[in-house]
Design an enzyme around this catalytic site. Structure first.
Site, PDB file in Angstrom:
ATOM      1  N   HIS A  62       0.816  -1.195   0.000  1.00 40.40           N
ATOM      2  CA  HIS A  62       0.000   0.000   0.000  1.00 40.40           C
ATOM      3  C   HIS A  62       0.860   1.260   0.000  1.00 40.40           C
ATOM      4  O   HIS A  62       1.955   1.282   0.559  1.00 40.40           O
ATOM      5  CB  HIS A  62      -0.908   0.000   1.240  1.00 40.40           C
ATOM      6  CG  HIS A  62      -1.859  -1.155   1.273  1.00 40.40           C
ATOM      7  ND1 HIS A  62      -2.305  -1.720   2.449  1.00 40.40           N
ATOM      8  CD2 HIS A  62      -2.438  -1.868   0.273  1.00 40.40           C
ATOM      9  CE1 HIS A  62      -3.133  -2.720   2.173  1.00 40.40           C
ATOM     10  NE2 HIS A  62      -3.223  -2.828   0.857  1.00 40.40           N
ATOM     11  N   LYS A  72       4.295   5.963   8.000  1.00 42.14           N
ATOM     12  CA  LYS A  72       3.831   4.991   8.987  1.00 42.14           C
ATOM     13  C   LYS A  72       4.985   4.575   9.891  1.00 42.14           C
ATOM     14  O   LYS A  72       6.115   4.390   9.423  1.00 42.14           O
ATOM     15  CB  LYS A  72       3.277   3.731   8.297  1.00 42.14           C
ATOM     16  CG  LYS A  72       2.072   3.979   7.415  1.00 42.14           C
ATOM     17  CD  LYS A  72       1.676   2.716   6.670  1.00 42.14           C
ATOM     18  CE  LYS A  72       0.510   2.978   5.726  1.00 42.14           C
ATOM     19  NZ  LYS A  72       0.176   1.780   4.916  1.00 42.14           N
ATOM     20  N   TYR A 132      -0.088   0.635  13.991  1.00 44.29           N
ATOM     21  CA  TYR A 132       0.398   1.633  13.046  1.00 44.29           C
ATOM     22  C   TYR A 132       0.172   3.039  13.625  1.00 44.29           C
ATOM     23  O   TYR A 132      -0.936   3.352  14.066  1.00 44.29           O
ATOM     24  CB  TYR A 132      -0.376   1.613  11.734  1.00 44.29           C
ATOM     25  CG  TYR A 132      -0.711   0.306  11.086  1.00 44.29           C
ATOM     26  CD1 TYR A 132      -0.222  -0.011   9.811  1.00 44.29           C
ATOM     27  CD2 TYR A 132      -1.595  -0.604  11.681  1.00 44.29           C
ATOM     28  CE1 TYR A 132      -0.581  -1.178   9.168  1.00 44.29           C
ATOM     29  CE2 TYR A 132      -1.958  -1.785  11.046  1.00 44.29           C
ATOM     30  CZ  TYR A 132      -1.451  -2.068   9.792  1.00 44.29           C
ATOM     31  OH  TYR A 132      -1.814  -3.219   9.146  1.00 44.29           O
ATOM     32  N   ASP A 169      -6.349  -6.369  -2.911  1.00 44.20           N
ATOM     33  CA  ASP A 169      -4.911  -6.458  -3.161  1.00 44.20           C
ATOM     34  C   ASP A 169      -4.599  -7.392  -4.334  1.00 44.20           C
ATOM     35  O   ASP A 169      -3.651  -7.150  -5.081  1.00 44.20           O
ATOM     36  CB  ASP A 169      -4.172  -6.902  -1.898  1.00 44.20           C
ATOM     37  CG  ASP A 169      -4.142  -5.808  -0.826  1.00 44.20           C
ATOM     38  OD1 ASP A 169      -4.356  -4.628  -1.169  1.00 44.20           O
ATOM     39  OD2 ASP A 169      -3.897  -6.131   0.344  1.00 44.20           O
TER      40      ASP A 169
END
Length: 202
Positions: A62, A72, A132, A169
């Site tokens: 991603h 992140k 995250y 995905d």
């Protein structure tokens, strides 16, 4: 807290000290001072995410439109996983290259992924948790993906785990297709944005 740069520039691994005792343990997986030393600026935390995954689950690759993108800082509070960063920035000297770090609830290593870099992981055991810290909130219109099973990328998914990949995905373009579609971030734009963040911190 120790840290080291990964093979993909602007991504870093962090290793905190873990303090076990008869009660359990204490650890600080995120420490701003260490991140500032590594990246040159602090992390603005706009959103925190939490995922729980079965063994073999792959999430990613991603990335988000940059700027502003989404940096992140990730670690694994429970279980174990293989974290992967992929350089998707067009014009980068390491475009298309990747690096990986094992994250688990024993050493509590963490990874920082700067804006524009692709991120993915595979859970190595059931009930693996990923935490995250994100610099920007989720923006569906600006979120994109590259197929994690793209043979050109040849990501290091363990051969002994059957991959579990979401339909979204699976349907993501390969690296070559994403490049052809103009979906990938510009390395120059990313570097300019990183410098803007560093200048604001000085």
């Amino acid at each position: 807290m120790d840290f080291r740069p990964l093979k993909v520039p602007d991504a870093f691994e962090f290793v905190p000290r873990v303090f076990p005792d008869e009660r359990g343990l204490f650890v600080a997986p995120f420490q701003e001072e260490a991140l500032v030393r590594a990246a040159g600026h602090p992390l603005r935390v706009a959103q925190t995410n939490h995922s729980v995954s079965r063994a073999g689950s792959i999430r990613g690759v991603h990335f988000a439109d940059t700027p502003p993108g989404q940096a992140k800082y990730v670690y694994c509070p429970s279980g174990s996983l293989l974290d992967v960063v992929v350089d998707l920035r067009v014009g980068s000297p390491t475009f298309g290259e990747w690096d990986s770090v094992r994250l688990d609830s024993t050493e509590f290593r963490a990874v920082y992924v700067a804006e524009g870099i692709g991120h993915a992981f595979i859970a190595l055991e059931d009930n693996t948790v990923m935490a995250y810290l994100c610099s920007e909130p989720y923006n569906p219109a600006g979120e994109h993906g590259v197929n994690p099973l793209d043979p050109e990328l040849d990501l290091p998914w363990p051969a002994d785990l059957a991959p579990i990949v979401s339909e979204k995905d699976k349907a993501a373009p390969t690296l070559a297709e994403a490049l052809g579609q103009g979906l990938l971030p510009s390395y120059a734009d990313c570097v300019s944005y990183y410098e803007k963040l560093r200048s604001a911190h000085r």
